[in-house]
Scaffold this active site. Sequence first.
Site, PDB file in Angstrom:
ATOM      1  N   LYS A  84       0.838  -1.195   0.000  1.00 41.96           N
ATOM      2  CA  LYS A  84       0.000   0.000   0.000  1.00 41.96           C
ATOM      3  C   LYS A  84       0.872   1.244   0.000  1.00 41.96           C
ATOM      4  O   LYS A  84       0.655   2.170  -0.801  1.00 41.96           O
ATOM      5  CB  LYS A  84      -0.888  -0.043   1.252  1.00 41.96           C
ATOM      6  CG  LYS A  84      -2.116   0.823   1.160  1.00 41.96           C
ATOM      7  CD  LYS A  84      -2.918   0.738   2.455  1.00 41.96           C
ATOM      8  CE  LYS A  84      -3.704  -0.552   2.576  1.00 41.96           C
ATOM      9  NZ  LYS A  84      -4.254  -0.761   3.928  1.00 41.96           N
ATOM     10  N   ARG A  93      -3.133   3.148   8.629  1.00 40.58           N
ATOM     11  CA  ARG A  93      -3.449   1.994   7.783  1.00 40.58           C
ATOM     12  C   ARG A  93      -2.293   1.016   7.750  1.00 40.58           C
ATOM     13  O   ARG A  93      -1.144   1.405   7.573  1.00 40.58           O
ATOM     14  CB  ARG A  93      -3.740   2.476   6.350  1.00 40.58           C
ATOM     15  CG  ARG A  93      -4.573   3.722   6.296  1.00 40.58           C
ATOM     16  CD  ARG A  93      -4.645   4.319   4.902  1.00 40.58           C
ATOM     17  NE  ARG A  93      -5.246   3.411   3.941  1.00 40.58           N
ATOM     18  CZ  ARG A  93      -5.276   3.639   2.642  1.00 40.58           C
ATOM     19  NH1 ARG A  93      -4.682   4.723   2.139  1.00 40.58           N
ATOM     20  NH2 ARG A  93      -5.847   2.786   1.840  1.00 40.58           N
ATOM     21  N   GLY A 103      -8.313  -7.277   4.607  1.00 42.67           N
ATOM     22  CA  GLY A 103      -9.105  -7.433   5.817  1.00 42.67           C
ATOM     23  C   GLY A 103      -8.378  -8.051   6.993  1.00 42.67           C
ATOM     24  O   GLY A 103      -8.977  -8.354   8.013  1.00 42.67           O
ATOM     25  N   MET A 124      -5.852  -6.717   8.805  1.00 41.74           N
ATOM     26  CA  MET A 124      -5.622  -5.762   9.883  1.00 41.74           C
ATOM     27  C   MET A 124      -6.483  -4.542   9.641  1.00 41.74           C
ATOM     28  O   MET A 124      -6.707  -4.147   8.512  1.00 41.74           O
ATOM     29  CB  MET A 124      -4.143  -5.415   9.932  1.00 41.74           C
ATOM     30  CG  MET A 124      -3.375  -6.547  10.591  1.00 41.74           C
ATOM     31  SD  MET A 124      -1.630  -6.420  10.396  1.00 41.74           S
ATOM     32  CE  MET A 124      -1.438  -6.776   8.701  1.00 41.74           C
ATOM     33  N   ARG A 170      -3.648  -1.426  -6.435  1.00 44.77           N
ATOM     34  CA  ARG A 170      -2.838  -2.660  -6.472  1.00 44.77           C
ATOM     35  C   ARG A 170      -3.303  -3.486  -7.657  1.00 44.77           C
ATOM     36  O   ARG A 170      -4.400  -3.244  -8.200  1.00 44.77           O
ATOM     37  CB  ARG A 170      -2.997  -3.453  -5.175  1.00 44.77           C
ATOM     38  CG  ARG A 170      -4.418  -3.917  -4.967  1.00 44.77           C
ATOM     39  CD  ARG A 170      -4.605  -4.632  -3.637  1.00 44.77           C
ATOM     40  NE  ARG A 170      -6.022  -4.669  -3.319  1.00 44.77           N
ATOM     41  CZ  ARG A 170      -6.540  -4.584  -2.105  1.00 44.77           C
ATOM     42  NH1 ARG A 170      -5.759  -4.495  -1.057  1.00 44.77           N
ATOM     43  NH2 ARG A 170      -7.831  -4.629  -1.906  1.00 44.77           N
ATOM     44  N   HIS A 216      -7.620 -42.549  -5.238  1.00 48.19           N
ATOM     45  CA  HIS A 216      -7.873 -43.159  -6.541  1.00 48.19           C
ATOM     46  C   HIS A 216      -8.886 -42.338  -7.336  1.00 48.19           C
ATOM     47  O   HIS A 216      -8.682 -42.030  -8.508  1.00 48.19           O
ATOM     48  CB  HIS A 216      -8.374 -44.597  -6.349  1.00 48.19           C
ATOM     49  CG  HIS A 216      -8.714 -45.294  -7.632  1.00 48.19           C
ATOM     50  ND1 HIS A 216     -10.004 -45.339  -8.130  1.00 48.19           N
ATOM     51  CD2 HIS A 216      -7.932 -45.943  -8.529  1.00 48.19           C
ATOM     52  CE1 HIS A 216     -10.002 -45.998  -9.276  1.00 48.19           C
ATOM     53  NE2 HIS A 216      -8.754 -46.368  -9.540  1.00 48.19           N
ATOM     54  N   ARG A 247       0.110 -47.108 -18.960  1.00 46.48           N
ATOM     55  CA  ARG A 247       0.061 -48.139 -17.906  1.00 46.48           C
ATOM     56  C   ARG A 247      -0.664 -49.335 -18.496  1.00 46.48           C
ATOM     57  O   ARG A 247      -1.881 -49.290 -18.683  1.00 46.48           O
ATOM     58  CB  ARG A 247      -0.734 -47.625 -16.708  1.00 46.48           C
ATOM     59  CG  ARG A 247      -0.146 -46.414 -16.018  1.00 46.48           C
ATOM     60  CD  ARG A 247      -1.097 -46.024 -14.890  1.00 46.48           C
ATOM     61  NE  ARG A 247      -0.608 -44.917 -14.112  1.00 46.48           N
ATOM     62  CZ  ARG A 247      -0.921 -43.644 -14.358  1.00 46.48           C
ATOM     63  NH1 ARG A 247      -1.698 -43.344 -15.370  1.00 46.48           N
ATOM     64  NH2 ARG A 247      -0.455 -42.689 -13.590  1.00 46.48           N
ATOM     65  N   SER A 292      12.576 -42.155 -16.513  1.00 45.93           N
ATOM     66  CA  SER A 292      11.375 -41.375 -16.266  1.00 45.93           C
ATOM     67  C   SER A 292      11.137 -41.415 -14.765  1.00 45.93           C
ATOM     68  O   SER A 292      11.044 -42.494 -14.176  1.00 45.93           O
ATOM     69  CB  SER A 292      10.203 -41.982 -17.025  1.00 45.93           C
ATOM     70  OG  SER A 292       9.035 -41.269 -16.721  1.00 45.93           O
ATOM     71  N   GLY A 320       9.299 -41.636 -11.624  1.00 44.32           N
ATOM     72  CA  GLY A 320       7.975 -42.005 -11.126  1.00 44.32           C
ATOM     73  C   GLY A 320       7.858 -41.385  -9.749  1.00 44.32           C
ATOM     74  O   GLY A 320       8.120 -42.022  -8.736  1.00 44.32           O
ATOM     75  N   CYS A 361       6.899 -38.825 -14.971  1.00 43.91           N
ATOM     76  CA  CYS A 361       5.558 -39.297 -15.319  1.00 43.91           C
ATOM     77  C   CYS A 361       4.663 -39.431 -14.105  1.00 43.91           C
ATOM     78  O   CYS A 361       3.548 -39.903 -14.187  1.00 43.91           O
ATOM     79  CB  CYS A 361       5.633 -40.626 -16.064  1.00 43.91           C
ATOM     80  SG  CYS A 361       6.355 -41.939 -15.077  1.00 43.91           S
ATOM     81  N   TYR A 389      11.374 -33.585 -20.656  1.00 39.16           N
ATOM     82  CA  TYR A 389       9.918 -33.449 -20.745  1.00 39.16           C
ATOM     83  C   TYR A 389       9.254 -33.749 -19.409  1.00 39.16           C
ATOM     84  O   TYR A 389       9.853 -34.369 -18.530  1.00 39.16           O
ATOM     85  CB  TYR A 389       9.353 -34.377 -21.834  1.00 39.16           C
ATOM     86  CG  TYR A 389       9.433 -35.846 -21.493  1.00 39.16           C
ATOM     87  CD1 TYR A 389       8.421 -36.449 -20.742  1.00 39.16           C
ATOM     88  CD2 TYR A 389      10.511 -36.627 -21.906  1.00 39.16           C
ATOM     89  CE1 TYR A 389       8.498 -37.792 -20.405  1.00 39.16           C
ATOM     90  CE2 TYR A 389      10.589 -37.966 -21.582  1.00 39.16           C
ATOM     91  CZ  TYR A 389       9.585 -38.547 -20.827  1.00 39.16           C
ATOM     92  OH  TYR A 389       9.652 -39.869 -20.483  1.00 39.16           O
TER      93      TYR A 389
HETATM   94  P1  ADP Z   1      -7.741  -2.265   3.714  1.00 37.82           P
HETATM   95  O1  ADP Z   1      -6.339  -2.670   3.541  1.00 37.82           O
HETATM   96  O2  ADP Z   1      -8.530  -3.147   4.622  1.00 37.82           O
HETATM   97  O3  ADP Z   1      -8.417  -1.958   2.419  1.00 37.82           O
HETATM   98  P2  ADP Z   1      -7.303   0.553   4.003  1.00 37.82           P
HETATM   99  O4  ADP Z   1      -6.143   1.039   4.770  1.00 37.82           O
HETATM  100  O5  ADP Z   1      -7.197   0.571   2.535  1.00 37.82           O
HETATM  101  O6  ADP Z   1      -7.693  -0.882   4.533  1.00 37.82           O
HETATM  102  O7  ADP Z   1      -8.539   1.420   4.435  1.00 37.82           O
HETATM  103  C1  ADP Z   1      -9.862   1.031   4.208  1.00 37.82           C
HETATM  104  C2  ADP Z   1     -10.698   2.180   3.739  1.00 37.82           C
HETATM  105  O8  ADP Z   1     -10.554   3.273   4.606  1.00 37.82           O
HETATM  106  C3  ADP Z   1     -10.279   2.732   2.393  1.00 37.82           C
HETATM  107  O9  ADP Z   1     -10.843   2.024   1.358  1.00 37.82           O
HETATM  108  C4  ADP Z   1     -10.814   4.133   2.442  1.00 37.82           C
HETATM  109  O10 ADP Z   1     -12.162   4.162   2.062  1.00 37.82           O
HETATM  110  C5  ADP Z   1     -10.690   4.484   3.895  1.00 37.82           C
HETATM  111  N1  ADP Z   1      -9.506   5.307   4.035  1.00 37.82           N
HETATM  112  C6  ADP Z   1      -8.231   4.908   4.179  1.00 37.82           C
HETATM  113  N2  ADP Z   1      -7.400   5.965   4.223  1.00 37.82           N
HETATM  114  C7  ADP Z   1      -8.170   7.056   4.116  1.00 37.82           C
HETATM  115  C8  ADP Z   1      -7.911   8.454   4.072  1.00 37.82           C
HETATM  116  N3  ADP Z   1      -6.689   8.946   4.147  1.00 37.82           N
HETATM  117  N4  ADP Z   1      -8.966   9.287   3.928  1.00 37.82           N
HETATM  118  C9  ADP Z   1     -10.210   8.797   3.822  1.00 37.82           C
HETATM  119  N5  ADP Z   1     -10.540   7.514   3.854  1.00 37.82           N
HETATM  120  C10 ADP Z   1      -9.527   6.642   4.004  1.00 37.82           C
HETATM  121 MG    MG Z   2      -7.732  -0.804   1.112  1.00 35.32          MG
END
Ligand code: ADP
Ligand code: MG
Length: 959
Positions: free
Chosen positions: A45, A116, A125, A127, A368, A486, A608, A810, A812, A877, A897
């Site tokens: 990120k 973040r 999701g 953290m 990403r 099997h 076989r 070969s 196995g 094989c 191969y």
């Molecule tokens: P995750 O990795 O779970 O996607 P993020 O760090 O991307 O978590 O944050 C989740 C959401 O929080 C983002 O999609 C965005 O909507 C909101 N968010 C993150 N940073 C900011 C920011 N600087 N300003 C406003 N909203 C933010």
């Molecule tokens: Mg995000």
Amino acid sequence: MATVKKSAKKAAKKAPAAKGTKYVYTWGNGKADGNGSMKALLGGKGANLAEMTRIGLPVPPGFTITTEVCTYFYANKKTYPSSLQAQMEAGVKNMEKIMGCKFGDAKGLPLLVAVRSGARDSMPGMMDTILNLGLNDETVKSLAAVTKNERFAWDCYRRFVQMYGDVVLGVQKTEGEDHEPFEVVIEEFKHEKYHKDIIDSDLTADDQKELVKRFKALVKDRTGKGFPSDPWEQLRGAAGAVFSSWMNDRAIVYRRKYNIPAEWGTAVNVQAMVYGNTGDTSGSGVAFTRNPANGVNEFYGEFLVNAQGEDVVAGVRTPDPVALMKKAMPKPFAELMKVRQILEKHFKDVQDVEFTVQEGKLFMLQTRNGKRTAAAALKFSMDMVKEGLIDWKTAVLRNPADQLDQLLAPIFDVTEAKNAKELAKGLPAGPGAASGKIYLNADRAAAAAERGERVLLVRNETSPEDLRGMIAAEGILTAKGGVSSHAALVARQMGKVCICGASAIDIDYDKKTVKVAGETFKEGDYLSIDGTSGTVYGGELKTAPSEIITGIVDGDKASKKTEKFKSFLKLMEWCEQATRMAVRTNADTPEQTRIALAFGATGIGLTRTEHMFFEGDRIDAMREMILATSLPARKKALAKLLPYQREDFTGIFKALKGLPATIRLLDPPLHEFLPHSKEQQLDLSKKIGVPVETIIQRVHDLHEFNPMLGHRGCRLGIAYPEITEMQARAIFEAAADVAKKKIAVKPEVMIPLVGFSKEFDLQAEIVHAVAKEVMAEKKVTFEYQVGTMIEVPRGALTADEIAKGAEFFSFGTNDLTQTALGISRDDMGAFLMPYIESEVFSKNPFATLDATGVGQLMETAVTKGRSTRPNIKLGICGEHGGDPDSVKFCHKLGLNYVSCSPYRVPVARLAAAQAAIEEGKGAAPAKKAAKKAAKKAPAKKAAAKKVAKKAAKKAAKKK
Ligand code: ADP
Ligand code: MG
Ligand code: MG
């Protein structure tokens, strides 16, 4: 933990004085300390936020605290490097300057930040993010005053207390609670005041104030402490929580599943807030630059007006398709479309983005590479080559080999599956969708299929005796067994849909019923199985075959005109251009051979012969041979088998049209061919006129305590040379007949289970003698080879001696893995999961080659074999020949191969091509491969280097 510490200490050594180390990388206003290539240090990120800033996209300013701080944190009892605070202060200053406001300002507009997490690979999701940090009872007032938007200010504060309370202070659902405590407070409040469930954005400023009060009380109640009001204390607490979350259970489980090392650590991103919750001119969204499900070049995502962050994905409100944003906010939408193009041009791949609109202005918060289905990956890669974004080699790499079989699988009609009832889950052993009437035994399944019914074979497990039923069935469902049982093996070879080990189904063979999820299904009732996900459904669901299959296997014209089909062919064409290693097939019939060749196989790597003995009357002649008590009697029975075998080989040679065929001599222990139930034994006795007592006695005699290590492989041919003689004769007579018709033939006779060179020599002598005889008798000559399977450790270790006679090896790897590990594949079910969970194996070694152990034996055999016979032909094989990681390992070993089941041929071709392209991309491929191989097998450094060098030389020659 130990490893984390170690690498932390190493890192500390590299940068001894914490003083000079840069721990904070800032970005903002078009400038950034970091960039997109620094994912290891800044996390995915952070690196991409820096990159987006550099290319001029609207990104709120911020800074990344590096992953090195995470490592330091764990190596030093959760403390921080001494210079970190000062560096963070500088980072905050930079944000303040760009945003024109101050962190913790209780008079003017306060700077609020998002904290973040962000590891090297995205861990969606895993953290949690904390938004609106910097608010307290004072700053909330100044925020309200400056923005003249009290509802907004208190909405931010309410959200902040909730997120911080949850993530940092740990106010979470405890055992016995059904709902998150903060959500319970909100619900209670809404019902108290409004007597119904209203949406959050309808809460008034006063409502938000009341909620903040109640939230703080909840925090006090649960933690015994007050809510921190100092913004800097809040910031340090949030950063600490992100670092701590790296070691929480969720994160650990996730890392284990996706093979992410704990040493990597996470970075922390601190970023100025932008607000999607100021009113109807604001909002938040997530989107893909192209459709990740089907690959169509359309902007694809969701958007919520007047919402912040997680609202979009949390499911509290249903977001709108992002296309609707065009009407609601035409200006920021147009800007977003520009950003979409810039991102794809820059990253040269489909992006998954997060954005926020604040009062009509667009801000980018994340980008990403987007995750995608196999169909989307194929379309993306083709389209992007056409658009000139990527070259064809990159396109090949963009198609995940382990997902390719998704493209070949029949699919359920989407809406049907949604409405169907899910009954049970099992292991997804053969991808695709199948729907049919259930039958619990092979004969009844085959009979039903003959009547024209679509059939699902449902069994506790399957054995070779069920083959007929398996062939007849659309899909196979078993209650027991794993992905290498099997049923799974055969399903893969035949390209059948299959679920194994669905332990929730209860099969009663006597009553002919299947009980599952409280329902009882009788034979003839419908079930449906999704072998891609492992889901069992009740009733009949509509399916459609993949156009790739109908186009290639059936030559269907309409299918061949589809874009999917053409793209697939193009991909295979590129694979052909890139690859060094050939792909052959494991096939036992002309039909399997034809299909494999259509998929691009360049020969047979394993036939076989025993599978041929189960068909029709042949099994009776086979049993007669096994029951024979004298040599003449045995020869008489063998003579009956000879024409069958000759006919099979003729068919295969014709189908191959001059391509090579490796044919393995009889391999399984003889007892597998005899009937074991009393009823069947009586039947057989009547049929072939041998007293039933003799049959029972023979079954008893042939019983082995450890059949896997028993009388099988070349041990049969040595005890009964006449079997080898008959098989060699069948092969060569077929070859002679075909050669006479001016069709080229290349038989390669393979002696199984050789551990001693003498074993090989004894068998090879017979084969050569028969070849000579047949050529003389038929007055024709043809080329042939005699080689061996390397499938016991002794064979690998003495490969130099065996190679004196053997013209090819070969590997196995099924048996080589069993014998090297001392683990029976069929009995591993009981401890496979505990072994994977406790990380003894990272993957099932029968699915993906154990490169460190078994790989070393292979390397030894390669080196020793080539030392005796430099041009010895080397292949594999075992089942691993169709597994992408294993195929790539074979490429590195320099095998000629890999061989796999017909429907895996495209997967193997793709993996082999990718291995060649990846090797070519490194600056010094030979050295690199050698280094990697050496790392895997330290004792064999020199050997590995040689292998890699040779492979590189060969590859160079090809170019
Ligand atoms: P995750 O990795 O779970 O996607 P993020 O760090 O991307 O978590 O944050 C989740 C959401 O929080 C983002 O999609 C965005 O909507 C909101 N968010 C993150 N940073 C900011 C920011 N600087 N300003 C406003 N909203 C933010
Ligand atoms: Mg995000
Ligand atoms: Mg074997």
